[in-house]
Each structure stands twice: as C-alpha cells, then as structure tokens.
Design a protein around this motif. Sequence first.
Motif, PDB file in Angstrom:
ATOM      1  N   THR A  39      -5.969  -7.708  -3.770  1.00 55.37           N
ATOM      2  CA  THR A  39      -4.791  -8.532  -3.476  1.00 55.37           C
ATOM      3  C   THR A  39      -4.842  -9.835  -4.269  1.00 55.37           C
ATOM      4  O   THR A  39      -3.853 -10.251  -4.890  1.00 55.37           O
ATOM      5  CB  THR A  39      -4.722  -8.810  -1.957  1.00 55.37           C
ATOM      6  OG1 THR A  39      -4.592  -7.555  -1.280  1.00 55.37           O
ATOM      7  CG2 THR A  39      -3.560  -9.705  -1.603  1.00 55.37           C
ATOM      8  N   ILE A  97       0.894  -1.168   0.000  1.00 59.12           N
ATOM      9  CA  ILE A  97       0.000   0.000   0.000  1.00 59.12           C
ATOM     10  C   ILE A  97       0.926   1.210   0.000  1.00 59.12           C
ATOM     11  O   ILE A  97       1.605   1.491   0.983  1.00 59.12           O
ATOM     12  CB  ILE A  97      -0.936   0.021   1.216  1.00 59.12           C
ATOM     13  CG1 ILE A  97      -1.828  -1.227   1.213  1.00 59.12           C
ATOM     14  CG2 ILE A  97      -1.805   1.286   1.189  1.00 59.12           C
ATOM     15  CD1 ILE A  97      -2.878  -1.246   2.311  1.00 59.12           C
ATOM     16  N   ILE A 137      -9.750  -4.305  -0.607  1.00 57.80           N
ATOM     17  CA  ILE A 137      -8.322  -4.627  -0.436  1.00 57.80           C
ATOM     18  C   ILE A 137      -8.102  -6.120  -0.661  1.00 57.80           C
ATOM     19  O   ILE A 137      -7.141  -6.535  -1.334  1.00 57.80           O
ATOM     20  CB  ILE A 137      -7.845  -4.240   0.981  1.00 57.80           C
ATOM     21  CG1 ILE A 137      -8.040  -2.738   1.254  1.00 57.80           C
ATOM     22  CG2 ILE A 137      -6.418  -4.707   1.227  1.00 57.80           C
ATOM     23  CD1 ILE A 137      -6.987  -1.820   0.714  1.00 57.80           C
ATOM     24  N   LEU A 187      -2.475   0.587  -4.321  1.00 56.70           N
ATOM     25  CA  LEU A 187      -1.817  -0.698  -4.073  1.00 56.70           C
ATOM     26  C   LEU A 187      -0.894  -0.999  -5.254  1.00 56.70           C
ATOM     27  O   LEU A 187      -1.290  -0.815  -6.412  1.00 56.70           O
ATOM     28  CB  LEU A 187      -2.848  -1.826  -3.923  1.00 56.70           C
ATOM     29  CG  LEU A 187      -3.533  -1.965  -2.554  1.00 56.70           C
ATOM     30  CD1 LEU A 187      -4.415  -0.772  -2.230  1.00 56.70           C
ATOM     31  CD2 LEU A 187      -4.345  -3.261  -2.485  1.00 56.70           C
TER      32      LEU A 187
END
Lengths: 378, 378
Positions: B338, B226, B334, B374
């Motif tokens: 990912t 991040i 998130i 990210l």
Amino acid sequence: MTKFGEMADRTGRDLFAEAGETAIEDAGIDRAEIDALYLGNFMGELSERQGHMGPLMAKMLGLDVPATRVESACASGGMAVRQGIHAIRAGSADVVLVGGVERMHNMGTTGATGGLSVAADDLWEIKHGITFPGAYALMAKRYFATHGGDREDLAEVAVKNHANASNNPLAQYQTEITVEKVLDAFPVADPLGLFDASPITDGAAAAILVSEGYAAEHDLDAPVAITGTGQGTDDLALQHRDSITWTPATADAAEEAYADAGIDADDIDFLEVHDCFTIAEVLALEGLGLYDEGEAIDAARKGETTADGELPVNLSGGLKAKGHPVGATGLAQISEMTKLFRGDHVNSDAVSDAEVGLTHNAGGTVASAVVHVLEVEQ
Amino acid sequence: MTKFGEMADRTGRDLFAEAGETAIEDAGIDRAEIDALYLGNFMGELSERQGHMGPLMAKMLGLDVPATRVESACASGGMAVRQGIHAIRAGSADVVLVGGVERMHNMGTTGATGGLSVAADDLWEIKHGITFPGAYALMAKRYFATHGGDREDLAEVAVKNHANASNNPLAQYQTEITVEKVLDAFPVADPLGLFDASPITDGAAAAILVSEGYAAEHDLDAPVAITGTGQGTDDLALQHRDSITWTPATADAAEEAYADAGIDADDIDFLEVHDCFTIAEVLALEGLGLYDEGEAIDAARKGETTADGELPVNLSGGLKAKGHPVGATGLAQISEMTKLFRGDHVNSDAVSDAEVGLTHNAGGTVASAVVHVLEVEQ
C-alpha cells in the motif's frame, strides 16, 4: 460425528478423517465437488504438537482445496461453520466441508485444564491461577447472589442432559444420574462439583454445507437449511466486564442470527447450547432471549427444558453428557440437530413437529459466541 | 505495521494494538464503523500461553465486533485477509479490521524453531527431527539437482532483499550485505546458511478493508483495491508430494486470484513473496507463473527482480530483511505494498507507474498459500 470419549489410541487426523468421511457419505456427494474446508481446532499445538491442520485434514480426506483452521477456543467448531457460510455467500465456494476435532487426553503435565486455560486472559487471569472451573464457579456464585437459585437447581441441568444422552450411542456418558449424585460429587470449584462440569473428551464432527443454488440443482437427501448465522464478542477476562452473569457475546450473536434468519426467539422449537458447566446452560438461555435475566434457573427447576418440556434443550446430551472435544463441539451440535430434525436420533420423537432449531457455541467464559439457526419444512 | 525486530519488552496484544490503531488512523475511519475483526496468529499458545486472541485483540482496540483468529502457520496473516474479504462479500460486514501478530523471542527451551515446527507434519516430519531449515534445505538441494543453480545464485536473493530494506525504517535489518558475506555465513542446513534464512521477529501489522459500496460512498484517502484473492493447499509433509521443487498450493492460489481479479501473470508490475528462505522466493516466482520452472534462479542471478529490474520483488526487504513475525507477515505485505503504491515508501520510486501488485504468503513448506492482487489507477 465420531463416538465421543477417551481414545488414547486415536490421533486427531484419524478422528477427523472418520467424521469427514461420514459427512461426505451422508451427504451423498462426490468429494470432487467440495470447494473448500474449514476446520475448528483449539489446542492441537499443545495436545499433538500439530498446528497448520487445514491442509493436513484436507489431504487426509483426499481434498485438494483451500483449507483453513479457525480458532476461537471452545467455539472453534461453530466459527468454522460460520466461515464456511461466508465462503459460500461470498461466491468462493458452492460446497464446503466444515469440521472440528480435538484430542484432549494426551496433554501431559499441564492436563486438559492447563491446556484449556490458554482460552482465558494470560495476563489478567491465568498468571493468577484461575482456570475455567474457577471462572464459571465465580459466575455461578454471582448468579445465585443476584438472581437466586442454588446448587440443586443447577443439578437439574446435569440430570436432564445425562437423561438425554442415556440412549445416544455416540455420547461419552450413557448413564442417568440423580440430583443427589450431583450434589454429593466431589467439589471442583465451589459451588460447582464434578457433575456440574463437562468432561474431557476426544472426538471429531463434520458437515457438508452447500449453496442454495447447489441445493436447488441437486436431489439432496433430507437437507437442513442454515438460515441464520451470528457471532459476538466480549472481554476475555471476567474482571473487565460490567456483569459476569450476563453474556453479551451470546446476545449479540443471537440478535444477528435471528435477523439473518428472519425469526424471533419465540420461533425456536428446540436448541443445543454450550453447557460446558451447568451454569453456562442457564446463562446461554438468558443471553439467547429465551428467558429473562434471572429466570432460566427457574426453568431448570421446573423441567421446562427437558425432552418433554416446552422447550427441549440439549437433546443430544449437551456438552455435559455427550462430551466436549472442544474444537468439535460446534459441529457436533449441527450433526445432532440434523439427526433430530430427520427422525434419525434416539430423541427425535421429542421434536417431531419442530421446524426451527438453534445451536449456540461459546468460547472461554463466553468471550466468543456463535449462533446458527437451522430450519426444515414439516 | 509496527517496527519489526526483537522486542523482549512487548506483548502480542501491545504490538497488535499499535498496528491496529495505526491502521484505523491511516484509514481515517471512525472505529465504530468497524463490523468485524480477523486476526492471523500462528503460535500464541506456545509463545505467550495465549489462544483465543480474536476477542482479546478486538477489545484491545475498543471494538465490540465478531472477532476470529485464523491459523495457517506462516500464512495466517494472509488467510485473515481472505476471511475478511469473504465476510464483506458475504454481506456480513462493510468494514473489517484484518491484522496479524507474532511474538517469537520468548519461546523458552524449544526456541522459535521448535515452535515453528508445529506447522510441519508431526507424525511424518517432526518426530524424525526435521525442522523448517532442514526441509527448505532439501528443497534447495533438489532444485539444484533438477534445475541447476547454486548457493551463489540464492545469495543474490538475500543481497537484493537486504538492499531493499536498507532504508526501510520498519525493517528488522537495515544493512546491506554481499554475496561473499552470505556464502561465508555459518551453515544452518546445507546448502542454506544463516543469510539464506529469514530472522526470528516480533511484530504486528493490520489493515482496514471496506466494501466497494462503502468505498463509493466515502471520500477515502488513497485507497488500494484488493481485486483478487486465491488460496491453495498441498500435503503437509514433503514426502507425500510428487515434487518438492514445485509448489501447487502457490499455483492454485495464483490461478484463483488471477481469475478473481481478471488479470494474467503478465499484468503484475511488482510483488511481495514469501521468502522465508532464499530458495522459497525462487519457488514462489515459478509457482506464481512469473517464471517457468527452473528459471527463477536465473532471474535472481541476472538481477531481474531487483528494485531497478524489470519485475521488482520484495521491495519491502521481504521476510529476509524486513523480518518475519509469522502471523503478521501476510498483513505486512499488504501494508508495505500500500505504501509502495501511494508513494509513501522509501522504494516507491521503483514502481511509480505500477498499477498491479501481488502478495504471496505461504505456510509450512508451502502446504498453504494465499495470494492477493492489489490494484490502483495511475
């Protein structure tokens, strides 16, 4: 901080705006310098049908900055201070307005006690009928059984805090009480009576935090340094704990804050602790390492924590007499301590040489605790 | 993240524990290394009579660490991530568990829409009967009047997000829909119909954040960096804004996050945005600077944001089809991003060369917004 008390004609936003404007004016800064806002509020959804208070309160103050609400029950205000410190230390902000607010007199059919109960464990406590007066009564009974002490000793805590508030114009109660009056008050939850409990309060408080760099570059008027922050956690439900007379959340928060500030418990000259009930002040002083386990009740009896004692505790009047608008309490502690340090408080004479103060704000039956160390050079 | 959907037999703590355990296992860390917990939750007081969830959730995971709940309405999860980043950058923690949870199917007589309404301004909006479907409908109508576009264009957003979710096993809806189905659905608030709205969802999500130092010293399995965080604020009530088709909270959050990461909007390869309603995705893409004002609706019509378009948006299925357990949504973004980066997602092929992703989480009618950048090295 605003005047604390029953304010049926005020709203949370109105109270917060007053506290925020007072903080901005006191700090002598231009509001355009404020980079972020952190707000402590516990139960706005229940009392005013109002969540999402971060942006609401920011815009009430004309601030167009990141604005975040933090909720840790009655420790919400102290946790907002801690997040403000993190934002500064992280480099996200140089100037942060931290504040707290609570409206508690408009809770409808559940009453404030019903609203406050959501800070306990719904599945293990609330569903079975225990609310906070009952929970703290259990803690007090167990304390008496384990360490000794009685209602008369606890009454000294209430008498002291009322005495401290008796000339504090912002306090909810400015009346002295006696041990007899505490003992004769109607029972709330045995062994606690009405005067063992902090009141239901509306109010707000706020502070301006600045980075060390900002402080060095500006000619601030009587700043106070927050040199240490610490936070601790415990089981929400009493039944899951090994002991209900020892508060590890307070101990952990203190350990972290003392290390952060580079001080020991012995260095503390005076403090504001979370006395939501008289027994809570006793437990706090032990958890903070200022008294050994089982000994803070003796300190109350002996008057060691009065304004002219060796370790003044809750010179503001504490939650007990100053009042306890839950989300604002952590900020009110910071506000009152700042005035005490500066000589601007009716009780400042009691700590005229003090250099190190501590604030302790707890949530629930101390499932959350947050500690800050405040320092000035004398 | 947990499966998202209607889970009448689950509790918030149970859902959060599942997400937290999954995150700990995925990160391959010992839970004793976790230093702090930040939790996003919007309306636990209303849905489960449960506030003070920080310590509750920490102890559910066997964690005895500072644990704080953050509430910024539907942006609560993203704000928890941001506070976790602050705690690490401030030096208070090296390893932080950040998570979010919401139970929305047990809201009693007010229903989820009544509960969600506390994210709007009680005095200026709620008291007068407007809830979020109505507020976003006003924004959509004004957008059509100012910039053009129509219901059919917005329908493309819903069709795309359902297509993206159609093979996502954690999504609430895994069914493709058509523009005709969106247009024929019963109206919620003109011009928005049922398929313009994200659903009512129960679920939780969590992630493990570590400091750069910790990452350098440990052999982490496929970490994602991040690199930027940003947050913005706007008036809570629509009526106080200069424009209701431009979201400055999103623009401010993006500006801060891009500067923090050292990137431009042009560097972004794909993103997850807060599509609580179809119009919200359009406004988000403009606020983030990815399309000029009034042009993101054309992008939807032209298919530029589909999985095989030039800028894939909401490959997870978005709030619309993956589901929107409000406090968990920021963390679900998130989590999904990912997996997309790692090649572990059903839609990873669409972004096999991607190096820069963005998550955008908004509260209320975007009175709060939080953006994270990210990155991975390919």
